[in-house]
Write an enzyme that holds these catalytic residues in place. Structure first.
Site, PDB file in Angstrom:
ATOM      1  N   GLY B  97      -7.656  49.420 -48.752  1.00  0.00           N
ATOM      2  CA  GLY B  97      -7.203  49.307 -50.136  1.00  0.00           C
ATOM      3  C   GLY B  97      -8.024  50.155 -51.088  1.00  0.00           C
ATOM      4  O   GLY B  97      -7.666  50.331 -52.231  1.00  0.00           O
ATOM      5  N   LYS B  98      -9.144  50.667 -50.597  1.00  0.00           N
ATOM      6  CA  LYS B  98     -10.037  51.487 -51.425  1.00  0.00           C
ATOM      7  C   LYS B  98     -10.204  50.869 -52.812  1.00  0.00           C
ATOM      8  O   LYS B  98     -10.112  51.530 -53.830  1.00  0.00           O
ATOM      9  CB  LYS B  98      -9.537  52.933 -51.474  1.00  0.00           C
ATOM     10  CG  LYS B  98      -9.374  53.504 -50.067  1.00  0.00           C
ATOM     11  CD  LYS B  98      -9.482  54.980 -49.958  1.00  0.00           C
ATOM     12  CE  LYS B  98      -9.553  55.434 -48.502  1.00  0.00           C
ATOM     13  NZ  LYS B  98      -8.451  54.996 -47.631  1.00  0.00           N
TER      14      LYS B  98
END
Lengths: 307, 307
Positions: B97-98
């Site tokens: 998901g950074k």
């Protein structure tokens, strides 16, 4: 659709307000009268009430995705509803998600928040660490759908010095300035009739000097300034992010506006009145500071839309 | 619960596999036999089938959140199901998901993906630009719940040179090396019985020299190496991210494994067979490259778990 930059400026001028309200669902801190009917219902009711209270006072709301995601699928349903409810009230929606990735994954994020399906927001916050090409799919979406970006440059936390402030060898200047210069170039293509670009930046309200310098490096960017109030940012510091025309930034307050009521047993009327008063006071505070820093600004100040 | 690092290593050794499968829902590119019954049903059926095909071959799957988010609430429902379905099949879940933000917002992201409510994943990818204190709430969640982090250091795209590679004045070395040193320190607290830490890093498979250098700077980190296949990364380059013990990294393939079938009219059996064969070939390729780069590694190579 008109460019995001122009839509935002139009709202700012119409409401004479440079303040936006952050929507960070924290169900356990909401007033008792919205709780008890489940997560989705509580968040939805709370946000609709907040937006009813401020719709004539602010140009936009800033839902913080993290706080919705922590409630899982119900939270994302509430996010979907919050976006729709904002639009119904004439408020722009800046989704604060600090997203980014490369190539087709960045494109998927752009589809998710800046497209016309999924969550149809007006703007999205994104991070710059992955480089210029990582921003391209977002910029494309902005062009195509009249949407906007706010790229994180300088945050309000102590750790913002760790990497953002590192001086780079090629320029002798902090990294965030290299990013600002890149953003200025990138934004040239999206300058609207207002003279402002739909590619903006996020700069915390705790670093006035940095704000002033960045304002110079990217004169056409709109700057999202979080951290007013709860994070220790002041209107004076935020004012450095504005241009001489009194435009070019919006200041955001979340907790300090929506969770400042103290007593969980507060009544609906008292809650609405409180949110409205906090917002009016903040608008006045920010407008006054902007007038002070930029004495030529054409603001009516203090600007108090009638309650 | 055992530390994430140990759980991952245990899976890697048990399956003799350093490869993971990326789950990037692209409904319009799925085989015809899973489509037609709506977005949620299509994603769910597709991922369950892929995971049935590879559950005995890989230690983990890596769902990419962007591709779920682009389908709105239905996509997030499918994400929830994908996480549960992975657990049922004994696969670890690395949510890609950074994410990141500061203080209570970072905490909300940690609650969302590394807590026990919302989406109960085993690890999350996060970005480093906001500084060390922004990572603290994630590290806390890892300690409390036996979860892991992969911090983005050096990505596989051309733009990774723009900021990640900037040499900083204080050290004369690229920025990503400063971040790696910080991560090494941060990870010391989360070293498990395996000798590896639950604080890992993301390093693209397109930069072998950088991989080797980073491997030295953070000997105890587990490195997530995306970009095998579709993004131009090779097993040879990825192999530089491993230690002499043949451990310390996992290589990820998404499109090249799950969307490589060509014909949308492909049968269920042929699809499953194809995914399984691609995965086996990749495991063999990576194990061979790791053995070559690190000749002392105790691998059985080529490692082919029985189909």
């Amino acid at each position: 659709m008109a460019q995001f930059a122009d839509r935002l400026i139009q709202q700012i001028l119409a409401k004479n307000s440079r303040c936006i309200v952050g929507l960070d669902p924290r169900v356990d801190q909401m007033p008792a009268f919205v709780r008890g009917s489940g997560t989705y219902a509580a968040i939805t009711a709370f946000h609709e009430l907040v937006m009813d209270a401020v719709a004539d006072l602010v140009p936009a709301v800033k839902p913080q995705l993290a706080f919705f995601e922590q409630y899982g699928v119900a939270g994302m349903q509430a996010f979907e509803n919050t976006v729709l409810a904002a639009k119904q009230r004439g408020l722009l929606v800046i989704a604060d998600g600090k997203r980014n990735d490369i190539s087709s994954t960045a494109e998927a994020y752009a589809n998710a928040y800046l497209g016309e399906g999924a969550f149809d927001c007006d703007a999205l916050t994104v991070t710059p660490y992955l480089g210029r090409d990582s921003l391209a799919p977002f910029v494309e979406a902005c062009k195509k759908h009249g949407k906007g970006l706010f790229v994180v440059l300088k945050t309000s936390n102590p750790g913002s010095k760790d990497f953002q402030d590192q001086r780079v060898e090629t320029t002798g200047r902090p990294l965030y300035e290299s990013i600002a210069s890149m953003l200025h170039e990138l934004g040239e293509d999206l300058v609207g009739e207002s003279g402002y670009s739909s590619i903006g930046a996020v700069i915390g309200a705790t670093f006035p000097e940095e704000g002033r310098r960045l304002r110079e490096l990217m004169p056409r960017a709109q700057i999202l300034v979080p951290g007013y109030g709860a994070q220790g940012g002041s209107a004076k510091a935020a004012a450095e992010c504005f241009n001489d025309d009194g435009l070019g930034a919006v200041v955001s307050s979340s907790r300090g506006t929506t969770y400042a009521f103290g007593d969980p047993a507060i009544s609906r009327d008292a809650f609405v009145r409180g949110v409205r008063e906090k917002t009016l006071r903040m608008i006045e505070d920010v407008n006054a500071a902007v007038s002070l820093v930029n004495p030529q600004t054409p603001l009516r100040s203090p600007a108090l839309p009638r309650a």
